[in-house]
Design an enzyme around this catalytic site. Structure first.
Site: not given
Ligand code: CTP
Length: 209
Positions: A21-22
């Site tokens: 993810t980020n």
């Protein structure tokens, strides 16, 4: 008007318990959706996993992966007058996610990543003359050049250029809103709510229909 907004990160599954993810908080997209609702517009918000309560009166579509984001956004877009892609969509996903949890072994583990659909570029290809399309460009280098190139390549009406020297997640932002007619409007440093409001002023006042 009908306004479609995307927000937050995506999660690309590696195995049963892990994902890529980020650090997108989703706060900018939620601020835009809330501001648009306050102005009386019909708002659909497609959101990745975030820690923000569902905004009142907004149609919220929760998704996890870039694929789910693409499906939700591309199916809602034809009905939208304005589309604002503020989500931090993964550019790559796992080629072969494992159904069970990967056990550690000696040596290194190599994950194969494959490209996801560039939703914004696809929206640009499908855009009708009466639709306004807004993208974000989070850049670490050559901010305005990269943002203008994105505006042209993806057939956008506006790009919000955001220099991310300190990564995502700060309280305030400083952006430049670049329009396809060449106008450049710097905003900030300001809270995301204020940026959202000024961005909507620009986008709504330029809307052609
Ligand atoms: N975006 C998207 N679909 C993706 C990746 C990004 O719709 N798979 C959108 C984001 O919501 C944002 C814009 O594209 O509005 C900018 O994303 P970014 O990844 O910075 O643009 P790219 O041109 O894909 O990236 P790069 O800088 O690597 O060229």
């Amino acid at each position: 008007m009908r306004i479609l907004v995307s927000a937050g990160p995506t999660r690309e599954r590696i195995d049963a318990v892990r994902f890529i993810t980020n650090g997108s908080s989703g706060r900018m997209g939620y601020a835009i959706a809330i501001a648009a609702k306050h102005r009386g517009h019909d708002v659909v918000l497609v959101s990745g996993p975030v820690h923000i309560p569902a905004p009142q009166g907004v149609t919220l579509v929760n998704i996890n992966s870039a694929k789910e984001m693409a499906d939700a956004v591309l199916s809602a877009a034809p009905a939208a007058d304005i589309v604002i892609m503020s989500a931090a969509v993964a550019d790559y996903t796992i080629a072969n996610p494992e159904k069970s949890k990967i056990k550690k072994r000696d040596g290194s583990l190599v994950l194969e990543l494959v490209r996801t659909t560039d939703i914004l570029a696809e929206l640009g290809r499908r855009k009708k003359i009466s639709q306004t399309l807004v993208g974000f460009a989070a850049e670490t280098d050559d901010l305005l050049e990269n943002a203008k190139s994105k505006l042209r390549r993806k057939n956008l009406d506006f790009v919000v250029a955001n220099l991310v020297s300190d990564g995502f997640g700060g309280e305030t932002d400083k952006v430049v809103v670049i329009s396809s007619n060449g106008d450049e409007t710097p905003i900030g440093p300001a809270r995301k709510e204020e940026i959202a409001d000024l961005l909507l002023d620009l986008v709504i006042s330029s809307h052609k229909a």
